[in-house]
Motif scaffolding. Sequence first.
Motif, short mmCIF file in Angstrom:
data_model
loop_
_atom_site.label_atom_id
_atom_site.label_comp_id
_atom_site.label_asym_id
_atom_site.label_seq_id
_atom_site.Cartn_x
_atom_site.Cartn_y
_atom_site.Cartn_z
N ALA A 41 43.37 51.08 30.87
CA ALA A 41 41.40 51.91 30.89
C ALA A 41 41.16 51.24 32.08
CB ALA A 41 41.10 51.16 30.19
N PHE A 42 41.52 49.86 32.31
CA PHE A 42 40.58 48.88 33.47
C PHE A 42 41.24 48.59 34.13
CE2 PHE A 42 38.59 48.36 29.29
CZ PHE A 42 36.89 48.40 29.61
N ALA A 43 42.67 48.47 34.49
CA ALA A 43 43.88 49.14 35.08
C ALA A 43 43.39 49.15 37.02
CB ALA A 43 45.13 49.49 35.10
N PRO A 44 42.94 50.20 36.93
CA PRO A 44 42.70 50.31 38.67
C PRO A 44 41.50 49.91 39.09
CG PRO A 44 42.54 52.49 37.50
CD PRO A 44 42.81 51.43 36.33
N THR A 45 40.66 49.10 38.33
CA THR A 45 39.21 49.17 38.53
C THR A 45 39.36 47.33 38.97
OG1 THR A 45 38.52 48.87 36.05
CG2 THR A 45 37.48 50.28 37.52
N THR A 46 40.05 46.65 37.26
CA THR A 46 40.83 45.13 38.23
C THR A 46 41.88 44.77 39.53
OG1 THR A 46 42.45 45.86 35.98
CG2 THR A 46 39.79 44.97 35.77
N SER A 47 42.41 45.48 39.49
CA SER A 47 43.20 45.59 40.33
C SER A 47 42.63 45.26 42.05
CB SER A 47 44.64 46.90 41.11
OG SER A 47 44.87 46.71 39.35
N ILE A 48 41.35 46.54 42.16
CA ILE A 48 41.15 46.51 43.01
C ILE A 48 39.96 45.07 43.29
CG2 ILE A 48 39.03 47.85 44.84
CD1 ILE A 48 40.11 50.37 42.95
N LEU A 49 39.29 44.87 42.76
CA LEU A 49 38.55 43.69 42.07
C LEU A 49 39.02 42.38 42.55
CD1 LEU A 49 35.35 42.13 40.78
CD2 LEU A 49 37.32 41.68 39.01
N PHE A 50 40.33 42.67 41.97
CA PHE A 50 41.04 40.50 42.80
C PHE A 50 41.81 40.76 43.60
CE2 PHE A 50 40.91 40.47 37.31
CZ PHE A 50 40.09 39.80 37.70
N ALA A 51 42.52 42.32 44.24
CA ALA A 51 42.65 42.26 45.45
C ALA A 51 41.57 42.35 46.23
CB ALA A 51 43.93 43.71 45.85
N VAL A 52 40.96 42.58 46.30
CA VAL A 52 39.81 43.21 47.27
C VAL A 52 38.29 41.98 47.54
CG1 VAL A 52 38.52 44.98 48.50
CG2 VAL A 52 40.63 45.44 48.09
N THR A 53 37.67 42.43 46.26
CA THR A 53 36.73 41.77 46.38
C THR A 53 36.62 40.49 45.51
OG1 THR A 53 36.09 42.69 44.59
CG2 THR A 53 35.63 44.46 46.16
N TYR A 54 37.43 40.53 45.02
CA TYR A 54 36.90 38.87 43.56
C TYR A 54 37.40 37.39 45.09
CZ TYR A 54 38.18 35.27 40.48
OH TYR A 54 37.50 33.53 39.48
N SER A 55 37.25 37.67 45.77
CA SER A 55 37.37 36.31 46.63
C SER A 55 36.35 36.34 47.65
CB SER A 55 39.08 36.23 47.57
OG SER A 55 38.85 37.23 48.76
N LYS A 56 35.38 37.66 47.86
CA LYS A 56 34.50 37.58 49.20
C LYS A 56 33.00 37.26 48.07
CE LYS A 56 37.19 39.81 52.32
NZ LYS A 56 38.34 39.30 51.08
N TRP A 98 34.49 49.97 54.71
CA TRP A 98 36.55 50.61 53.03
C TRP A 98 35.88 48.63 52.33
CZ3 TRP A 98 39.50 53.84 52.81
CH2 TRP A 98 39.63 55.10 53.42
N THR A 99 35.73 47.83 52.60
CA THR A 99 35.99 47.30 51.85
C THR A 99 34.61 46.97 50.48
OG1 THR A 99 34.73 45.05 53.10
CG2 THR A 99 37.01 45.11 52.40
N SER A 100 33.15 47.56 51.47
CA SER A 100 31.92 47.59 51.03
C SER A 100 31.85 48.72 49.86
CB SER A 100 30.97 46.96 51.19
OG SER A 100 31.13 46.77 52.55
N GLY A 101 32.68 49.78 49.93
CA GLY A 101 33.04 51.27 49.55
C GLY A 101 34.03 51.04 48.48
N LEU A 102 34.63 50.10 48.43
CA LEU A 102 35.81 49.93 47.43
C LEU A 102 35.06 48.93 46.40
CD1 LEU A 102 38.93 49.38 49.56
CD2 LEU A 102 38.93 51.28 47.71
N ALA A 103 34.23 47.76 46.32
CA ALA A 103 33.55 47.28 46.09
C ALA A 103 32.58 48.33 45.07
CB ALA A 103 33.02 46.15 46.89
N ALA A 104 31.83 48.66 45.82
CA ALA A 104 30.69 49.78 44.89
C ALA A 104 31.29 50.48 44.05
CB ALA A 104 29.86 50.30 46.11
N GLY A 105 33.00 51.26 44.37
CA GLY A 105 33.10 52.54 43.38
C GLY A 105 33.87 51.25 42.26
N VAL A 106 33.97 49.90 42.30
CA VAL A 106 34.70 49.29 41.50
C VAL A 106 33.56 49.07 40.03
CG1 VAL A 106 35.09 46.98 40.90
CG2 VAL A 106 36.65 48.35 42.63
N GLY A 107 32.38 48.80 40.73
CA GLY A 107 31.54 48.90 40.13
C GLY A 107 31.04 49.40 39.41
N TYR A 108 31.07 51.05 40.10
CA TYR A 108 31.05 52.42 39.29
C TYR A 108 32.00 52.41 37.94
CZ TYR A 108 26.41 54.19 40.82
OH TYR A 108 25.14 54.98 41.34
N GLY A 109 33.03 52.61 38.48
CA GLY A 109 34.39 52.88 37.74
C GLY A 109 33.97 52.02 36.43
#
Length: 297
Positions: A14-29, A128-139
């Motif tokens: 259930a949470f693999a796609p969003t958590t993967s993007i979270l740690f790969a793209v957004t977590y360090s920023k 790109w990064t902000s769109g992915l981050a927003a998608g992670v929040g919604y998803g």
Amino acid sequence: MTTSALIFGSALIAFAPTTSILFAVTYSKAQLIIVVTTSAFCFLIAALFSSICYVILPKVFLSMTVPSIFCQAFTRIQFVKFYIKVEGAIIQAMENHRREHTSTNNDTSDNTSSSDGAESLTLAMNDWTSGLAAGVGYGFMHAILLCGTLLASEARDDAGVLYQDSCKNIPSVLNTSFMAMLFSVLDVVIMLLYFYAVRRKAENDSMICNVNASTFGVGNDRSAKAASANAAIIAALIAHTSAAFASWLNGSLTNGCFFALPLVAAVVCVVGVFFCLYVMPFYLPASQRRQIESRMD
């Protein structure tokens, strides 16, 4: 009793796609984490509006689904508009600081440091990064509402594994986890579409974008036709509506999951192909493309 392996595996699905993007793209920023949390809050606002519509309108499928789709679309668009305003204010503040710093201090090393810091902040918050981050929040919030409570109840329930008529041969927690995974991926793609559409509307970009798509790894056709802002919004609405109606089969038919899951997956694939062909090569605005290209040179 539901096994720990089933609960753990369902949660991973259930949470693999969003958590993967979270740690790969957004977590360090830190600034992208703010985007994630703000977009998650916007999803909750959309859910609140949808609940109000559910209380007021007749209890039929259309009155429950259509208002929810339009509430989410409205909050997504308003979120992106707010983001663009904040981004503009940040860029303007950095420009004012740089001009003041340049006029009052001629130390080259200090100027370079200030410029590098501004560029790093701008690059971290491109579409790109902000769109992915927003998608992670919604998803992520969508996945929690879809299967979070079921996972929690199954984990502490001693009655055994829950099976339902909608999917007689598959545990309900597993079926719901697959549905949550698909919708979280769809949420990310739809959020990227809204970023593209609102940005294009804000900048009044033309429908034909002569951009070298090979810069983004999507072929070499410089005359390819980009989707207009309205086309991106319509595609997002159609994708969300189609997935919602497909998921309705999951609860209305015996073994409906065997129809619902493939149909939702097909919707995700189709909107993904549309995004890759008509949006992704032209996704970033010209100013952000120049910044990234200059940084790579």
